[in-house]
Write an enzyme that holds these catalytic residues in place. Structure first.
Site, PDB file in Angstrom:
ATOM      1  N   ASN A 225      11.495  13.456   5.818  1.00 58.20           N
ATOM      2  CA  ASN A 225      10.468  14.493   5.979  1.00 58.20           C
ATOM      3  C   ASN A 225      10.192  14.704   7.468  1.00 58.20           C
ATOM      4  O   ASN A 225      10.792  14.062   8.323  1.00 58.20           O
ATOM      5  CB  ASN A 225       9.199  14.122   5.206  1.00 58.20           C
ATOM      6  CG  ASN A 225       8.638  12.797   5.669  1.00 58.20           C
ATOM      7  OD1 ASN A 225       8.263  12.635   6.824  1.00 58.20           O
ATOM      8  ND2 ASN A 225       8.613  11.816   4.761  1.00 58.20           N
ATOM      9  N   PRO A 320       8.133   2.214  -4.515  1.00 60.37           N
ATOM     10  CA  PRO A 320       6.867   1.480  -4.666  1.00 60.37           C
ATOM     11  C   PRO A 320       5.792   2.127  -3.797  1.00 60.37           C
ATOM     12  O   PRO A 320       6.106   2.690  -2.751  1.00 60.37           O
ATOM     13  CB  PRO A 320       7.197   0.080  -4.159  1.00 60.37           C
ATOM     14  CG  PRO A 320       8.399   0.240  -3.305  1.00 60.37           C
ATOM     15  CD  PRO A 320       9.162   1.419  -3.845  1.00 60.37           C
ATOM     16  N   ASP A 321       4.541   2.046  -4.238  1.00 57.48           N
ATOM     17  CA  ASP A 321       3.448   2.578  -3.404  1.00 57.48           C
ATOM     18  C   ASP A 321       2.986   1.459  -2.470  1.00 57.48           C
ATOM     19  O   ASP A 321       2.344   0.492  -2.887  1.00 57.48           O
ATOM     20  CB  ASP A 321       2.294   3.071  -4.296  1.00 57.48           C
ATOM     21  CG  ASP A 321       1.312   3.890  -3.478  1.00 57.48           C
ATOM     22  OD1 ASP A 321       0.869   3.405  -2.414  1.00 57.48           O
ATOM     23  OD2 ASP A 321       1.009   5.020  -3.887  1.00 57.48           O
ATOM     24  N   ILE A 322       3.339   1.573  -1.201  1.00 56.96           N
ATOM     25  CA  ILE A 322       3.130   0.491  -0.233  1.00 56.96           C
ATOM     26  C   ILE A 322       1.650   0.177  -0.063  1.00 56.96           C
ATOM     27  O   ILE A 322       1.218  -0.971  -0.190  1.00 56.96           O
ATOM     28  CB  ILE A 322       3.758   0.880   1.138  1.00 56.96           C
ATOM     29  CG1 ILE A 322       5.252   1.131   0.953  1.00 56.96           C
ATOM     30  CG2 ILE A 322       3.498  -0.195   2.183  1.00 56.96           C
ATOM     31  CD1 ILE A 322       5.944   1.757   2.147  1.00 56.96           C
ATOM     32  N   VAL A 323       0.865   1.219   0.215  1.00 59.20           N
ATOM     33  CA  VAL A 323      -0.554   0.976   0.510  1.00 59.20           C
ATOM     34  C   VAL A 323      -1.286   0.415  -0.718  1.00 59.20           C
ATOM     35  O   VAL A 323      -2.134  -0.477  -0.597  1.00 59.20           O
ATOM     36  CB  VAL A 323      -1.227   2.246   1.096  1.00 59.20           C
ATOM     37  CG1 VAL A 323      -1.481   3.315   0.056  1.00 59.20           C
ATOM     38  CG2 VAL A 323      -2.510   1.894   1.815  1.00 59.20           C
ATOM     39  N   PHE A 338      -3.899   7.481   4.205  1.00 58.97           N
ATOM     40  CA  PHE A 338      -3.949   8.863   4.671  1.00 58.97           C
ATOM     41  C   PHE A 338      -3.644   9.774   3.491  1.00 58.97           C
ATOM     42  O   PHE A 338      -2.912   9.378   2.585  1.00 58.97           O
ATOM     43  CB  PHE A 338      -2.911   9.107   5.783  1.00 58.97           C
ATOM     44  CG  PHE A 338      -3.475   8.867   7.146  1.00 58.97           C
ATOM     45  CD1 PHE A 338      -3.727   7.582   7.572  1.00 58.97           C
ATOM     46  CD2 PHE A 338      -3.786   9.923   7.986  1.00 58.97           C
ATOM     47  CE1 PHE A 338      -4.266   7.342   8.827  1.00 58.97           C
ATOM     48  CE2 PHE A 338      -4.323   9.704   9.241  1.00 58.97           C
ATOM     49  CZ  PHE A 338      -4.569   8.419   9.659  1.00 58.97           C
TER      50      PHE A 338
HETATM   51  O1  C5P Z   1       0.117   9.367  -2.774  1.00 56.88           O
HETATM   52  P1  C5P Z   1       0.301   9.867  -1.403  1.00 56.88           P
HETATM   53  O2  C5P Z   1       1.718   9.744  -0.898  1.00 56.88           O
HETATM   54  O3  C5P Z   1      -0.230  11.226  -1.123  1.00 56.88           O
HETATM   55  O4  C5P Z   1      -0.633   8.881  -0.528  1.00 56.88           O
HETATM   56  C1  C5P Z   1      -0.638   8.909   0.838  1.00 56.88           C
HETATM   57  C2  C5P Z   1      -0.987   7.547   1.351  1.00 56.88           C
HETATM   58  O5  C5P Z   1      -0.276   6.544   0.662  1.00 56.88           O
HETATM   59  C3  C5P Z   1      -0.599   7.382   2.803  1.00 56.88           C
HETATM   60  O6  C5P Z   1      -1.505   6.463   3.371  1.00 56.88           O
HETATM   61  C4  C5P Z   1       0.812   6.807   2.694  1.00 56.88           C
HETATM   62  O7  C5P Z   1       1.168   6.088   3.860  1.00 56.88           O
HETATM   63  C5  C5P Z   1       0.670   5.898   1.498  1.00 56.88           C
HETATM   64  N1  C5P Z   1       1.890   5.741   0.703  1.00 56.88           N
HETATM   65  C6  C5P Z   1       2.489   4.511   0.654  1.00 56.88           C
HETATM   66  N2  C5P Z   1       3.601   4.321  -0.142  1.00 56.88           N
HETATM   67  C7  C5P Z   1       4.118   5.331  -0.843  1.00 56.88           C
HETATM   68  C8  C5P Z   1       3.514   6.605  -0.797  1.00 56.88           C
HETATM   69  C9  C5P Z   1       2.414   6.770  -0.008  1.00 56.88           C
HETATM   70  O8  C5P Z   1       2.020   3.572   1.327  1.00 56.88           O
HETATM   71  N3  C5P Z   1       5.185   5.123  -1.586  1.00 56.88           N
END
Ligand code: C5P
Length: 416
Positions: A225, A320-323, A338
């Site tokens: 991106n 995976p969703d890191i945060v 964010f």
């Molecule tokens: O769900 P979305 O991508 O809109 O959420 C944005 C937030 O989640 C940001 O802080 C981004 O760094 C984090 N994020 C993450 N891992 C992912 C997707 C988003 O940490 N796979």
């Protein structure tokens, strides 16, 4: 014996809103035994009257260099010689600039030039004025000349901004004045205290993710991106400036990392996930600023994919969703996410705050030209338990400083 017994203090009051606190400051200094004589600038008199300060100090107030009667009573050279300490509170950016340049164009600056007594200043101004390069240069100059800098503190300001620049509370100023006179306190202790005020994040470990991720399709192609990494890097720089140890986990970007941060370079969301969990478990604050790819290619081709059919399909699986995974750790750091949105910002940001178990979320509207992705500027709406704060459009460096200050204060409230 009282700690300020027989100490003669000239209190210089300049034209800032915090001048309204000075009658209380005079009283508390007198409570400790000090003899206080007040010198006011023209600006100060717009905020508080000389009569009030005369009443609380029980001494006449001096406010003019050219007043013959006042010069007869106690002239500027006498005042300069009389003082054991000249304390300027509040000290505006203008007064700081004039003193640092050796000007003597009013009574207070003349006394500062004419005295051999030590000088202490308690800066008080808008956070932008405090961070202005010229103000910082003036402060450094004064500090190099052994002028004591008391504060400033940070927090909400009279103008509605949040950040460094508030005059320290009266009790803190009295405490620093007592320490100044105390034989037991060495200059080193004073320096350490000053450092903590200037660098409130000392002792904290911040882990910050930044930039895009790259999801390989084959050995030469990838999905990514437009994230430049500028916002995350600016947050890292601001956290370092505030004294934090910083680990910056970054996707591929073309900008240079701030000096003194621990840089971990990653490519894919899975790499970033692994490093974020490894370092996040020991962090005090975790800021997820990276634009992580939501999906990756299910089967990365081992060889370059050859062009053949008119259409082709890629099979994607969720990353995976890191945060969210950092926020699910047993020893969860203060976790900030964010939300880059193009519509209905508040609704989506609050949804993410809750769903991902975050402590704070910074939302920006990436549909507005000139802010967010790949731009120099940004504007944020920050949501957290205490409500919401708008950080208006400014350079990413400036926005980052304000965000770091807000995170630091909210984090401290949570742990105390
Ligand atoms: O769900 P979305 O991508 O809109 O959420 C944005 C937030 O989640 C940001 O802080 C981004 O760094 C984090 N994020 C993450 N891992 C992912 C997707 C988003 O940490 N796979």
């Amino acid at each position: 014996m009282q700690i300020l017994q027989n100490k003669k203090i000239v209190l210089g009051i300049t034209g800032g809103i915090a001048a309204y606190k000075t009658p209380e400051l005079v009283r508390r200094l007198k409570d400790k035994g000090a003899d206080v004589r007040v010198v006011m600038t023209e600006g100060a008199k717009a905020f508080i009257t000389p009569l009030t300060l005369q009443a609380v100090s029980a001494n006449s107030v001096s406010d003019s260099l050219l007043d013959t009667q006042a010069e007869l009573a106690m002239g500027h050279i006498e005042l300069a010689k009389w003082a054991d300490l000249i304390l300027i509170a509040p000290a505006t950016a203008d007064t700081i600039a004039r003193i640092s340049n050796g000007m003597a164009n009013d009574l207070l600056t003349t006394i500062c030039l004419a005295t051999s007594a030590p000088i202490a200043i308690a800066p008080a101004m808008n956070q932008q004025m405090w961070h202005a390069q010229v103000t910082q240069e003036n402060i450094t100059r004064l500090s190099n000349r052994q002028v004591n800098i008391f504060g400033p503190g940070s927090g909400e300001q009279a103008c509605g901004d949040i950040g460094m620049g508030r005059m320290l509370d009266v009790s803190e100023l009295v405490e620093l004045t007592c320490q100044f006179f105390s034989k037991n306190k060495t200059p080193d202790v004073q320096k350490a205290q000053q450092k903590l005020i200037e660098q409130p994040c000392i002792g904290q470990h911040w882990v910050i993710t930044a930039g895009p991720t790259r999801e390989a399709i084959d050995p030469v192609r990838y999905i990514s991106n437009h994230s430049s990494g500028k916002m995350g890097y600016a947050i890292a720089a601001a956290a370092l400036q505030a004294g934090a140890k910083v680990t910056l986990i970054s996707g591929p970007v073309t900008i240079s990392p701030p000096e003194n941060c621990d840089l971990i370079q990653v490519e894919s969301a899975q790499n970033m996930h692994e490093k974020a969990l490894e370092h996040g478990k020991n962090a005090t604050v975790f800021v997820a600023c990276a634009a992580v790819a939501d999906y990756r290619v299910a089967n990365i081709a081992e060889q370059k994919i050859k062009k053949s059919a008119e259409t082709m399909q890629l099979n994607l699986i969720k990353n995976p969703d890191i945060v969210a995974d950092v926020a699910a750790l047993t020893n969860k750091p203060f976790t900030v996410g964010f939300a880059a949105e193009t519509q209905d910002i508040e609704h989506y940001a609050l949804g993410k705050l809750k769903r991902k178990n975050l402590d704070m979320i910074a939302a920006n509207n990436v549909a507005i030209a000139g802010q967010g992705f790949n731009s120099e500027n940004n504007a944020l709406t920050v949501f957290y338990t205490d409500g919401k704060v708008e950080i208006p459009l400014a350079s990413k460096q400036n926005v980052a400083q304000r965000l770091v200050s807000l995170i630091q204060q909210t984090y401290l409230k949570q742990v105390n």
